[in-house]
Design an enzyme around this catalytic site. Structure first.
Site, PDB file in Angstrom:
ATOM      1  N   TYR A 105     -33.890   3.251  48.818  1.00  0.00           N
ATOM      2  CA  TYR A 105     -32.862   3.576  47.825  1.00  0.00           C
ATOM      3  C   TYR A 105     -31.926   2.432  47.470  1.00  0.00           C
ATOM      4  O   TYR A 105     -31.025   2.599  46.645  1.00  0.00           O
ATOM      5  CB  TYR A 105     -32.049   4.795  48.260  1.00  0.00           C
ATOM      6  CG  TYR A 105     -31.399   4.737  49.617  1.00  0.00           C
ATOM      7  CD1 TYR A 105     -30.201   4.063  49.816  1.00  0.00           C
ATOM      8  CD2 TYR A 105     -31.967   5.398  50.701  1.00  0.00           C
ATOM      9  CE1 TYR A 105     -29.595   4.033  51.059  1.00  0.00           C
ATOM     10  CE2 TYR A 105     -31.369   5.371  51.947  1.00  0.00           C
ATOM     11  CZ  TYR A 105     -30.182   4.679  52.122  1.00  0.00           C
ATOM     12  OH  TYR A 105     -29.570   4.650  53.354  1.00  0.00           O
ATOM     13  N   HIS A 128     -33.326  11.917  46.908  1.00  0.00           N
ATOM     14  CA  HIS A 128     -32.513  11.633  48.088  1.00  0.00           C
ATOM     15  C   HIS A 128     -32.130  12.905  48.822  1.00  0.00           C
ATOM     16  O   HIS A 128     -32.314  13.030  50.035  1.00  0.00           O
ATOM     17  CB  HIS A 128     -31.250  10.845  47.725  1.00  0.00           C
ATOM     18  CG  HIS A 128     -30.428  10.524  48.933  1.00  0.00           C
ATOM     19  ND1 HIS A 128     -29.461  11.380  49.417  1.00  0.00           N
ATOM     20  CD2 HIS A 128     -30.458   9.467  49.778  1.00  0.00           C
ATOM     21  CE1 HIS A 128     -28.926  10.861  50.515  1.00  0.00           C
ATOM     22  NE2 HIS A 128     -29.508   9.696  50.750  1.00  0.00           N
ATOM     23  N   ARG A 144     -27.844  17.143  47.430  1.00  0.00           N
ATOM     24  CA  ARG A 144     -26.466  16.710  47.192  1.00  0.00           C
ATOM     25  C   ARG A 144     -26.416  15.603  46.145  1.00  0.00           C
ATOM     26  O   ARG A 144     -25.440  15.476  45.408  1.00  0.00           O
ATOM     27  CB  ARG A 144     -25.840  16.196  48.485  1.00  0.00           C
ATOM     28  CG  ARG A 144     -25.751  17.211  49.615  1.00  0.00           C
ATOM     29  CD  ARG A 144     -25.160  16.600  50.892  1.00  0.00           C
ATOM     30  NE  ARG A 144     -23.800  16.130  50.655  1.00  0.00           N
ATOM     31  CZ  ARG A 144     -23.460  14.855  50.497  1.00  0.00           C
ATOM     32  NH1 ARG A 144     -24.385  13.907  50.546  1.00  0.00           N
ATOM     33  NH2 ARG A 144     -22.202  14.516  50.289  1.00  0.00           N
ATOM     34  N   GLU A 180     -30.262  18.191  57.108  1.00  0.00           N
ATOM     35  CA  GLU A 180     -30.087  17.336  58.281  1.00  0.00           C
ATOM     36  C   GLU A 180     -28.873  17.761  59.098  1.00  0.00           C
ATOM     37  O   GLU A 180     -28.910  17.705  60.332  1.00  0.00           O
ATOM     38  CB  GLU A 180     -29.948  15.875  57.862  1.00  0.00           C
ATOM     39  CG  GLU A 180     -29.781  14.926  59.034  1.00  0.00           C
ATOM     40  CD  GLU A 180     -29.728  13.461  58.634  1.00  0.00           C
ATOM     41  OE1 GLU A 180     -29.675  12.611  59.541  1.00  0.00           O
ATOM     42  OE2 GLU A 180     -29.739  13.166  57.419  1.00  0.00           O
ATOM     43  N   HIS A 209     -36.208  15.707  58.091  1.00  0.00           N
ATOM     44  CA  HIS A 209     -35.259  16.262  59.064  1.00  0.00           C
ATOM     45  C   HIS A 209     -35.426  17.776  59.180  1.00  0.00           C
ATOM     46  O   HIS A 209     -35.878  18.259  60.200  1.00  0.00           O
ATOM     47  CB  HIS A 209     -33.809  15.891  58.764  1.00  0.00           C
ATOM     48  CG  HIS A 209     -33.563  14.425  58.702  1.00  0.00           C
ATOM     49  ND1 HIS A 209     -33.853  13.583  59.749  1.00  0.00           N
ATOM     50  CD2 HIS A 209     -33.065  13.626  57.711  1.00  0.00           C
ATOM     51  CE1 HIS A 209     -33.550  12.340  59.420  1.00  0.00           C
ATOM     52  NE2 HIS A 209     -33.068  12.341  58.190  1.00  0.00           N
ATOM     53  N   ASP A 215     -36.997   6.411  60.856  1.00  0.00           N
ATOM     54  CA  ASP A 215     -35.756   6.507  60.093  1.00  0.00           C
ATOM     55  C   ASP A 215     -34.872   5.274  60.218  1.00  0.00           C
ATOM     56  O   ASP A 215     -35.118   4.255  59.583  1.00  0.00           O
ATOM     57  CB  ASP A 215     -35.020   7.781  60.515  1.00  0.00           C
ATOM     58  CG  ASP A 215     -33.926   8.196  59.540  1.00  0.00           C
ATOM     59  OD1 ASP A 215     -33.579   7.397  58.663  1.00  0.00           O
ATOM     60  OD2 ASP A 215     -33.419   9.327  59.650  1.00  0.00           O
TER      61      ASP A 215
END
Length: 464
Positions: free
Chosen positions: A124, A209, A212, A241, A275, A326
């Site tokens: 990102y 992403h 949110r 998550e 997650h 991650d």
């Protein structure tokens, strides 16, 4: 031209061949697997030969944060994912394309040395600080692709669509490097798909992403655009998550995150739910039945204090899962699977938490079960073409050294238990990706330069 390898113990989907003969063509594809010795020369490989895993979730640049945020102050007495994120944003502000490539190369080298032959890079950091575009809109993506090419790891690059700083909130300055319009995002995907001509181990998927950071209409438009380019593309999203995220999505969209996806987007086997830590019973049932993969990152989830994934309930519902590293506190296959299993053992106060006895009385071994599930889930998320040592698959072969202290005295029945749940030494000796040896004797041919470039990147980041 083909090459035949005689592997002392060769992992197969239904057991082991001891020995097993693996025939690999010049393009890196497995032509045949057999138990009887073929005619002609063979290359003998002592040890346990297993398929390479796909690491289903990586933020390569976050490797530089490992060990640098483990403190509290009076101003940061309560430390969690959100306070850690502030430190991560400070790193993002200073990150150059050169740094990005150097850090990624080290991370991918480490993955290979632990037996991971492909990575899903959830990428990102697209633009310059402040959001100004690079002359090459794919500059940062190209740096990741270059790092993967240098090390030899297979890459499924997942450029991330990021548009908001929260539901109904604008992005803040530190997030401007991440942001695309849907149209510009789809142009980036199309550009990167063109890179596959020169890189046979490159796949391109889509990442949202989170709920949110991407509005419903943006998510639907991006998914439609991706599917028009590639109906088989893999689709990834951060979801559930933290309890904070669940509460924000429920308040803003009227449903828990995974339930909202089930009701409004639809899930299927092409999806990776990264997650998925906080699910209720309905979400477990619906998401597991959809065939989506739960993308578990146990060590990152532990270091962030996120909580425990409902592994037993998900497994009993028939859900697919795999592992990612991650933020790269570790890139060890064994450590990720060990904390996943043993964390649940601590929570449930019993052993072998997802292993079930076979109807015919055969033993079910937790190490083998964990490895095989992660193997299948990772391949499902990466679409790299490996995931099994069978004819027609990409030749991704990992040799575990039988003389490593972890495996001394073990045969094929318990080798994976010993590796995943046993000692602390890394038994990975040799690693092949698409028919090419990239790790031999635990070492990479370009390792010294990769380490030097990483050290230089860290020095530059500290000086800015």
């Amino acid at each position: 031209m083909t090459t035949i390898y005689e592997v002392e113990h060769l992992h197969q989907p239904d057991g082991w061949l001891s020995p097993g003969y693996l025939e690999v063509d010049a393009g890196g594809t497995i032509l045949s697997v057999r138990a009887d010795r073929p005619g002609g020369p063979v290359h003998h490989l002592a040890g346990f030969g297993v398929p390479g895993l796909s690491n289903l979730h990586s933020h390569a640049f976050q490797r530089v944060l490992a060990g640098r945020t483990e403190f509290v102050t009076a101003a940061r007495a309560e430390d969690n994912l959100w306070t850690w994120r502030k430190e991560m944003y400070r790193t993002v502000d200073r990150l150059t394309p050169e740094d990005y490539e150097a850090i990624a190369a080290l991370v991918y080298l480490e993955m290979l040395q632990f037996g991971m032959t492909a990575v899903c890079e959830f990428h990102y950091v697209h633009h310059q600080p402040g959001g100004l575009r690079y002359a090459n809109a794919a500059e940062m993506s190209d740096r990741l692709i270059a790092a993967a090419s240098r090390t030899g790891v297979g890459m499924t690059i997942l450029p991330v669509l990021y548009a908001h700083g929260g539901i109904g909130k604008p992005v803040v300055d530190t997030q401007k490097r991440f942001v695309h319009s849907v149209d510009d995002y789809l142009k980036l995907l199309d550009t990167l798909r063109g890179r596959r001509t020169a890189n046979r181990n490159l796949q391109v998927g889509l990442a949202l992403h989170s709920l949110r950071a991407v509005a419903a209409d943006e998510a639907k438009a991006a998914l439609a655009g991706m599917r028009a380019m590639d109906p088989q593309a893999r689709l990834h999203i951060h979801v559930s998550e933290t309890t904070h995220e669940v509460d924000e999505v429920q308040a803003g969209l009227g449903a828990r995150p995974v339930q909202w996806l089930l009701d409004n987007i639809g899930l299927g086997p092409e999806w990776c739910l990264v997650h998925a830590t906080h699910l209720d019973d309905s979400e477990i049932a619906g998401a597991a039945a959809s065939g989506a993969v739960a993308g578990l990152c146990p060590l990152t989830e532990a270091t962030m204090g996120d909580g425990f994934f409902p592994l037993v309930e998900w497994h009993d519902a028939g859900g697919n899962w795999g592992i990612g590293t991650d933020s790269h506190y570790s890139t060890s296959t064994a450590e990720e699977l060990r904390i996943l299993e043993c964390g649940k053992r601590l929570e449930l106060r019993r052993r072998n938490v997802i292993a079930r006895s076979e109807a015919d009385g055969r033993e079910t071994h937790s190490g083998r079960l964990l490895f095989d599930i992660a193997l299948a889930g990772g391949e499902q998320c990466s679409a790299q073409g490996g995931g099994a040592l069978v004819a027609g698959r990409r030749a991704d072969l990992v040799i575990l050294d039988p003389n490593s202290p972890v495996l001394l005295g073990h045969g094929p029945q318990t080798a994976l238990d010993a590796w995943i749940l046993g000692g602390t030494r890394n038994p990975v000796r040799d690693v092949m990706v698409a028919g090419r040896w990239v790790i031999q004797g635990g070492r990479h041919a370009d390792e010294e330069r990769i380490l030097g470039n990483y050290l230089a990147a860290v020095a530059r980041l500290k000086s800015r």
